[in-house]
Design a protein around this motif. Structure first.
Motif, PDB file in Angstrom:
ATOM      1  N   ALA A  36       4.945  -5.420  34.892  1.00 49.93           N
ATOM      2  CA  ALA A  36       6.265  -4.895  35.258  1.00 49.93           C
ATOM      3  C   ALA A  36       7.199  -5.114  34.084  1.00 49.93           C
ATOM      4  O   ALA A  36       7.036  -6.059  33.305  1.00 49.93           O
ATOM      5  N   TRP A  50       7.039  -0.794  37.432  1.00 46.13           N
ATOM      6  CA  TRP A  50       5.825  -1.580  37.571  1.00 46.13           C
ATOM      7  C   TRP A  50       4.640  -0.623  37.511  1.00 46.13           C
ATOM      8  O   TRP A  50       4.756   0.561  37.825  1.00 46.13           O
ATOM      9  N   ARG A  54      -2.921  -5.115  41.009  1.00 42.89           N
ATOM     10  CA  ARG A  54      -2.749  -6.529  41.325  1.00 42.89           C
ATOM     11  C   ARG A  54      -4.045  -7.305  41.207  1.00 42.89           C
ATOM     12  O   ARG A  54      -4.025  -8.536  41.100  1.00 42.89           O
ATOM     13  N   TRP A  62      -0.113  -2.440  41.942  1.00 37.69           N
ATOM     14  CA  TRP A  62       1.054  -3.337  41.802  1.00 37.69           C
ATOM     15  C   TRP A  62       2.180  -2.754  42.647  1.00 37.69           C
ATOM     16  O   TRP A  62       2.416  -1.531  42.644  1.00 37.69           O
ATOM     17  N   THR A  66       5.531  -7.450  43.934  1.00 36.50           N
ATOM     18  CA  THR A  66       4.427  -8.223  43.369  1.00 36.50           C
ATOM     19  C   THR A  66       4.964  -9.234  42.362  1.00 36.50           C
ATOM     20  O   THR A  66       5.873  -8.927  41.571  1.00 36.50           O
ATOM     21  N   ILE A  67       4.401 -10.433  42.389  1.00 39.83           N
ATOM     22  CA  ILE A  67       4.774 -11.478  41.436  1.00 39.83           C
ATOM     23  C   ILE A  67       3.512 -12.011  40.781  1.00 39.83           C
ATOM     24  O   ILE A  67       2.398 -11.800  41.268  1.00 39.83           O
ATOM     25  N   ASN A 258       8.643 -11.859  39.055  1.00 34.58           N
ATOM     26  CA  ASN A 258       8.422 -10.535  38.483  1.00 34.58           C
ATOM     27  C   ASN A 258       9.525 -10.233  37.469  1.00 34.58           C
ATOM     28  O   ASN A 258      10.466 -11.018  37.282  1.00 34.58           O
ATOM     29  N   ASN A 352      -0.199  -9.390  34.351  1.00 38.74           N
ATOM     30  CA  ASN A 352      -1.070 -10.359  35.029  1.00 38.74           C
ATOM     31  C   ASN A 352      -2.377 -10.588  34.286  1.00 38.74           C
ATOM     32  O   ASN A 352      -3.192 -11.409  34.720  1.00 38.74           O
TER      33      ASN A 352
END
Length: 376
Positions: A36, A50, A54, A62, A66-67, A258, A352
């Motif tokens: 993101a 983003w 994920r 995503w 989402t974090i 995020n 991520n």
């Protein structure tokens, strides 16, 4: 599905279309899994995008909320919690840490100041008395730091406290307030700002996490986990060696969020400490914190850093655009956040997948370049 087909969602002001295009190019390269990027100007969102996935299998898109693990970007938020207390008069920068944390004042640390601790000049990069793998045992690292003698006279050696900085700040806050730094950050920073970033997650936030994906060959990771001659290996002994940064214990310990959340925090800092009428930190304290504490070769990573009190300033290892007064913090493998006060701009990017880089890197760099092309 090809890498170039990775979904992209969110909002982007037409003036910042180069940022969307840079994100599309990053995703098409195949080096991203999910990520993101967010930009705010004058406290208003102009980019909130983003993209990707994920999960490792690239099947779960995503989403807006989402974090993921933002690594050392969180060190600036640990510092911000202490600086907020300074602005409230609960802590003084030039007071000894031991005034607030009495047990800290042993092994030659009785005069070590809060300023030196915040500026990565405490000489305490190693928690040698914390047993290997003991990170998640309550109080163990704090007690080890109480007993640890400085590696050199405090204030004499520039040294990024890669592992010990968060527990030093966290215990100082706990001793000074009687509250955990998690609670302070949640109640006094994240919640008032509506910022999706937390120093340790609660149960309700666990399902928001994307898979975090290590990449062998990332310089700091190799030093932490595999190169036994590296000072990073000595510093990170309390981290369980099998930790993949997806465990519940790690998520309860480390900072996750995020890009939107971190951009909101830094939007307040870009405006002098206040966003939408809420003062995150006293403006005079913030101004002092972002001035130079040291500028030189870091002992821990052997990289050239320019450091303030918890914030890095632009330099060879932290390339964040042309703003001469910009400040922020990077994280291992690519995440980054910064404020450009001259343009009242904040920026954050979080992937991520850990990227094998030791600096800002090409993916974040392309997004930052696109931001500054957009504003001229």
């Amino acid at each position: 599905m090809k890498a170039g087909d990775a979904p992209i969602d969110g909002i982007c002001d037409p003036a910042f279309e180069p940022v969307r295009q840079a994100l599309q190019a990053n995703m098409a390269s195949g080096d991203e899994v999910g990520c993101a990027v967010a930009v705010m100007v004058d406290g208003q969102p102009v980019v909130d995008l983003w993209a990707g996935w994920r999960d490792r299998a690239r099947t779960l898109p995503w989403q807006r909320h989402t974090i993921t693990d933002m690594k050392s970007v969180g060190k600036s938020v640990f510092a911000l919690c202490v600086l907020r207390l300074v602005g409230q008069g609960a802590v003084e920068l030039d007071a000894p840490v031991a005034r607030y944390w009495p047990a800290f004042g042993q092994a030659g640390k009785q005069d070590l100041s809060v300023r030196l601790l915040l500026g990565h000049l405490a000489g305490l990069p190693f928690p040698d008395r914390a047993p290997p793998g003991s990170l998640y045992q309550p109080g163990v690292v704090a007690r080890a730091l109480e007993e640890q003698a400085p590696e050199w006279p405090p204030g004499t050696q520039a040294c990024y406290h890669s592992f010990t900085y968060p527990p030093l700040c966290a215990e100082l806050v706990r001793q000074a307030t009687g509250r955990s730094i998690h609670d302070v950050q949640r109640d006094e920073i994240a919640t008032p700002l509506g910022a999706e970033y937390w120093l340790g997650l609660e149960d309700a936030q666990m399902d928001l996490c994307a898979d975090y994906i290590e990449t062998p060959g990332t310089p700091s990771l190799e030093g932490m986990k595999r190169n036994t001659e590296s000072p990073l290996h000595r510093a990170w002994r309390p981290l369980p060696r099998d930790e993949d940064y997806n465990s519940t214990a790690w998520r309860r310990y480390a900072g996750h969020g995020n890009a939107r959340g971190m951009a909101r925090i830094y939007a307040a800092l870009a405006a002098g400490g206040r966003l939408e009428g809420y003062e995150v930190v006293d403006p005079a304290v913030l101004a002092e914190a972002v001035e130079g504490s040291w500028n030189g070769m870091d002992f821990m990573t052997q990289r050239p850093f320019a450091m303030g009190l918890g914030f890095m300033r632009a330099g060879p290892a932290f390339s964040i655009g042309p703003g001469p007064r910009s400040f922020g913090h990077p994280g291992m493998g690519g995440p980054i956040a910064f404020a450009d006060p001259d343009r009242r701009l904040s920026f954050s990017y979080v992937p991520n997948r850990m990227h094998p880089i030791a600096n800002t890197g090409p993916l974040a760099g392309a997004l930052i370049d696109a931001v500054y092309r957009s504003i001229g």
